[in-house]
Design an enzyme around this catalytic site. Structure first.
Site, PDB file in Angstrom:
ATOM      1  N   SER A 177      43.652  33.391  80.975  1.00 12.93           N
ATOM      2  CA  SER A 177      43.901  33.498  82.408  1.00 12.93           C
ATOM      3  C   SER A 177      43.353  34.805  82.955  1.00 12.93           C
ATOM      4  O   SER A 177      43.232  35.796  82.230  1.00 12.93           O
ATOM      5  CB  SER A 177      45.408  33.427  82.687  1.00 12.93           C
ATOM      6  OG  SER A 177      45.700  33.691  84.048  1.00 12.93           O
ATOM      7  N   TYR A 190      54.190  35.885  81.228  1.00 13.20           N
ATOM      8  CA  TYR A 190      53.040  34.974  81.159  1.00 13.20           C
ATOM      9  C   TYR A 190      51.739  35.763  80.975  1.00 13.20           C
ATOM     10  O   TYR A 190      50.900  35.416  80.139  1.00 13.20           O
ATOM     11  CB  TYR A 190      52.988  34.144  82.440  1.00 13.20           C
ATOM     12  CG  TYR A 190      51.786  33.254  82.578  1.00 13.20           C
ATOM     13  CD1 TYR A 190      51.753  31.990  81.989  1.00 13.20           C
ATOM     14  CD2 TYR A 190      50.680  33.647  83.339  1.00 13.20           C
ATOM     15  CE1 TYR A 190      50.650  31.151  82.137  1.00 13.20           C
ATOM     16  CE2 TYR A 190      49.579  32.816  83.494  1.00 13.20           C
ATOM     17  CZ  TYR A 190      49.567  31.578  82.886  1.00 13.20           C
ATOM     18  OH  TYR A 190      48.474  30.756  83.040  1.00 13.20           O
TER      19      TYR A 190
END
Length: 284
Positions: A177, A190
């Site tokens: 990400s 995350y």
């Protein structure tokens, strides 16, 4: 493609469904044209029910691959739609409902996929979990454990289980990400898992390279999937992705093309790299 320059505020219960997204995302159902890049390959894709995973499954199928998709049991409806789209492209789609938070679950997932597909050539570790909170004290311990178990441990366990079935020329692709490079405080846990996956990708490339197995990662930026309205407050969903240089969120199919490249023989000398699909946000 839909107009993603002005996404309205909206919210869903986790894990969210594709049908409730406004505007509807593009997974390549009609927009993507295959070019026979993956003919004869067999792929296992986690998180394949919706979002990036669905787009990867559809694109792989249009390129000539049969696929198995893993997803949480509560995502069955979305998974069946992915299966319908893959089969419409003329390829097989094996459904493997799995909660990947234990090593044994990942061993059984690989066993099922290999049995149904007759082997394995491509592994896509795409399943992910996130929840947002404003302050450090608001992050529940069980959430942090679930985030790491889903994003990091499952990737490690599934790759370990799949490795004996992969041959020279096979590919492993992890979904990281932009959060690994530009972390947001509300996604503290995350973002940390995605940074860990970048490191894991490089180490796995070194481990598996002598076997002729390539390991890479794709780092998406803001992509319009059910994960967004089911994990962000409605007001934060409004205008999602507008802070990128391209001024909008990305479609799932715009990320899937990177997976196609890394899975194909066109990327035969590409390993240990992270390919950003971020709308212009830097990945370094």
């Amino acid at each position: 493609m839909s107009d993603l320059t002005s996404i309205p505020p909206q919210s869903q219960d986790w894990p969210g469904t594709t049908a409730d997204l406004q505007p509807a995302p593009d997974h390549g159902e009609t927009s993507y044209t295959g070019r026979d890049r993956l003919v004869g390959k067999r792929a296992l894709i986690t998180g394949g029910d919706s979002g990036i995973g669905r787009a990867v499954a559809i694109a792989f199928a249009k390129e000539g691959a049969d696929v198995a998709i893993a997803y949480l049991p509560e995502e069955q409806q979305d998974a069946e739609e992915t299966q319908r789209q893959v089969e419409a492209a003329g390829r097989r789609c094996v459904l493997c409902p799995t909660d990947q938070r234990t090593e044994q679950a990942n061993v059984e997932l690989v066993s099922s996929a290999v049995h149904e597909l007759g082997g394995l050539d491509v592994l896509v570790n795409n399943a992910g979990f996130q929840m947002t909170h404003s302050d450090l004290e608001d992050f529940p311990g069980e959430q942090v454990e679930r985030t790491f178990a889903t994003n990091v441990y499952a990737t490690f366990w599934l790759t370990k289980a799949a490795a004996p079935h992969l041959q020279s020329g096979s590919a492993v692709i992890n979904t990281t990400s932009i959060q690994a490079f530009q972390p947001s405080e509300p996604l503290l846990d995350y973002a940390a898992t995605k940074a860990a996956l970048n490191n894991l990708t490089v180490n796995l490339a070194a481990q598996l390279g002598p076997r002729g197995i390539r390991v890479n990662a794709v780092a998406p930026g803001p992509i319009w999937t059910p994960l967004i309205p089911s994990t962000f407050p409605g007001e934060r969903v409004e205008g999602f992705g507008s802070d990128t240089p391209l001024g909008r969120a990305g479609e799932p199919i715009e990320v899937a093309t990177a997976f196609v490249y890394l899975a194909s023989d066109e990327a035969s000398y590409v390993s240990g790299t992270v390919l950003g699909v971020t709308g212009g946000k830097p990945v370094f």
